[in-house]
Design a protein around this motif. Structure first.
Motif, short mmCIF file in Angstrom:
data_model
loop_
_atom_site.label_atom_id
_atom_site.label_comp_id
_atom_site.label_asym_id
_atom_site.label_seq_id
_atom_site.Cartn_x
_atom_site.Cartn_y
_atom_site.Cartn_z
N ASP A 47 7.21 35.04 4.74
CA ASP A 47 7.27 33.74 5.51
C ASP A 47 8.55 33.49 6.44
N LEU A 48 9.29 34.81 6.20
CA LEU A 48 10.42 34.85 7.20
C LEU A 48 11.03 36.20 6.95
N ARG A 57 15.40 55.54 10.93
CA ARG A 57 14.06 55.79 11.27
C ARG A 57 13.70 54.90 12.53
N LEU A 58 13.66 53.51 12.41
CA LEU A 58 13.21 52.70 13.33
C LEU A 58 14.17 51.53 13.52
N ASP A 59 14.57 51.21 14.88
CA ASP A 59 15.77 50.20 14.86
C ASP A 59 14.99 48.66 14.74
N GLY A 60 15.78 47.88 14.67
CA GLY A 60 15.38 46.22 14.39
C GLY A 60 14.41 45.96 15.58
N LEU A 61 14.89 46.20 16.82
CA LEU A 61 14.03 45.58 17.84
C LEU A 61 12.64 46.36 17.89
N ALA A 62 12.55 47.59 17.68
CA ALA A 62 11.19 48.17 17.59
C ALA A 62 10.29 47.63 16.25
N VAL A 63 11.15 47.30 15.28
CA VAL A 63 10.38 46.66 14.25
C VAL A 63 10.09 45.28 14.57
N LEU A 64 10.73 44.46 15.34
CA LEU A 64 10.37 43.19 15.76
C LEU A 64 9.11 43.44 16.82
N ARG A 70 1.52 41.48 15.45
CA ARG A 70 0.55 41.22 14.43
C ARG A 70 0.69 39.71 13.82
N SER A 71 1.84 39.37 13.90
CA SER A 71 2.37 38.18 13.13
C SER A 71 3.12 37.41 13.98
N ASP A 72 3.22 35.85 13.90
CA ASP A 72 3.90 34.86 14.57
C ASP A 72 4.95 34.64 13.46
N ALA A 73 5.14 35.01 12.23
CA ALA A 73 6.00 34.71 11.31
C ALA A 73 7.49 34.74 11.63
N VAL A 109 21.78 31.00 4.99
CA VAL A 109 20.86 30.07 4.07
C VAL A 109 20.65 28.85 5.09
N ALA A 110 21.63 28.33 6.00
CA ALA A 110 21.31 27.29 6.60
C ALA A 110 20.42 27.85 7.70
N ARG A 111 20.45 28.70 8.38
CA ARG A 111 19.68 29.28 9.68
C ARG A 111 18.27 29.32 8.98
N VAL A 112 18.15 29.88 8.05
CA VAL A 112 16.84 30.33 7.33
C VAL A 112 16.02 28.96 7.15
N ARG A 113 16.65 27.85 6.63
CA ARG A 113 16.21 26.44 6.36
C ARG A 113 15.86 25.94 7.58
N ALA A 114 16.47 25.94 8.52
CA ALA A 114 16.37 25.53 10.01
C ALA A 114 15.24 26.24 10.61
N VAL A 115 15.07 27.33 10.50
CA VAL A 115 13.81 28.16 11.04
C VAL A 115 12.62 27.89 10.40
N LEU A 116 12.63 27.75 9.13
CA LEU A 116 11.42 27.48 8.52
C LEU A 116 11.23 26.04 8.59
N ARG A 117 11.88 25.08 8.75
CA ARG A 117 11.79 23.59 8.89
C ARG A 117 11.28 23.68 10.62
N ARG A 118 11.95 24.09 11.39
CA ARG A 118 11.14 24.04 12.74
C ARG A 118 9.80 24.91 12.76
N THR A 119 9.54 25.96 12.20
CA THR A 119 8.14 26.46 12.28
C THR A 119 7.09 25.81 11.54
#
Length: 226
Positions: A47-48, A57-64, A70-73, A109-119
């Protein structure tokens, strides 16, 4: 239960984040390797995702980049690299937020809540209006009840834009979202398909410009109420 994937190669940070998020009722999973994380996201998107930039092995920008194909999560980047260019690259690739280390677990935690609420709100408000309908099973689209007669590539492009009306997608993002990896297409082909889409939409709705061009950046779908 909301599933949150923590992609972080520092075990102490990952452990603290898991404790705080679990205490708030989230189901968490931790992966310390970029390549394994991308495979996990592509196989079963969480979900997030909390995604560190510096990973083995693979940096975060490449993972993103791979995840966005494949996903808009939602994805929140975590990084010790504070240069503006790194933040901009992450956001352009589709990150929903960016948190620089060191950070407070409560802030995360606050940012996670905000992004999930916005999504969640966007999932309701950004559903294409009834004037424009897409049938993903039949690969067909209609406007005001009239068929648009799109090619498959035009349909995939419209589908990608319609998932987030008003959001500006770069040509590179549209290549990843609307075309298969085996498709031999370039960013110039995106321009050609956008032109065809505009023409077909204008034929049925001449008073509204459905696809907006943003010079030097890309395109967005503009519904009448966007």
């Amino acid at each position: 239960m909301t599933r949150i994937l923590i992609v972080e190669d520092e075990p102490d940070i990952a452990s603290v984040l898991q404790d705080y998020l679990r205490h708030q009722g989230y189901d968490t999973e931790h992966i310390a390797d970029g390549q394994l994380a991308l495979a996990r996201i592509q196989a079963a998107p969480p979900d997030l995702t909390l995604l560190d930039v510096m990973l083995p092995r693979l940096d975060g920008l490449a993972v993103l980049r791979g995840a966005r194909a494949r996903s808009d999560a939602p994805v929140i980047m975590l990084t010790a690299r504070t240069e503006e260019v790194d933040r901009l690259i992450g956001l352009e690739l589709g990150a929903d937020d960016y948190i620089c280390k060191p950070f407070s677990p409560r802030e995360v935690v606050a940012r996670v809540r905000a992004v999930l609420r916005r999504t969640a709100q966007a999932a309701v408000s950004n559903t294409p209006p009834c004037a424009l309908t897409l049938d993903e099973e039949q690969w067909s689209a209609s406007l005001h009840g009239e068929p648009l007669n799109l090619t498959r590539r035009e349909f995939r492009l419209l589908q990608a834009l319609a998932r987030h009306p008003g959001r500006i997608f770069s040509r590179g993002q549209l290549l990843e979202l609307a075309y298969e990896p085996v498709d031999d297409v370039t960013e110039r082909a995106v321009d050609s398909h956008v032109k065809n889409l505009r023409r077909k939409l204008a034929a049925l709705s001449p008073t509204h410009d459905w696809i907006r061009s943003v010079y030097g950046i890309g395109f967005s779908l503009e519904t009448p109420d966007t």
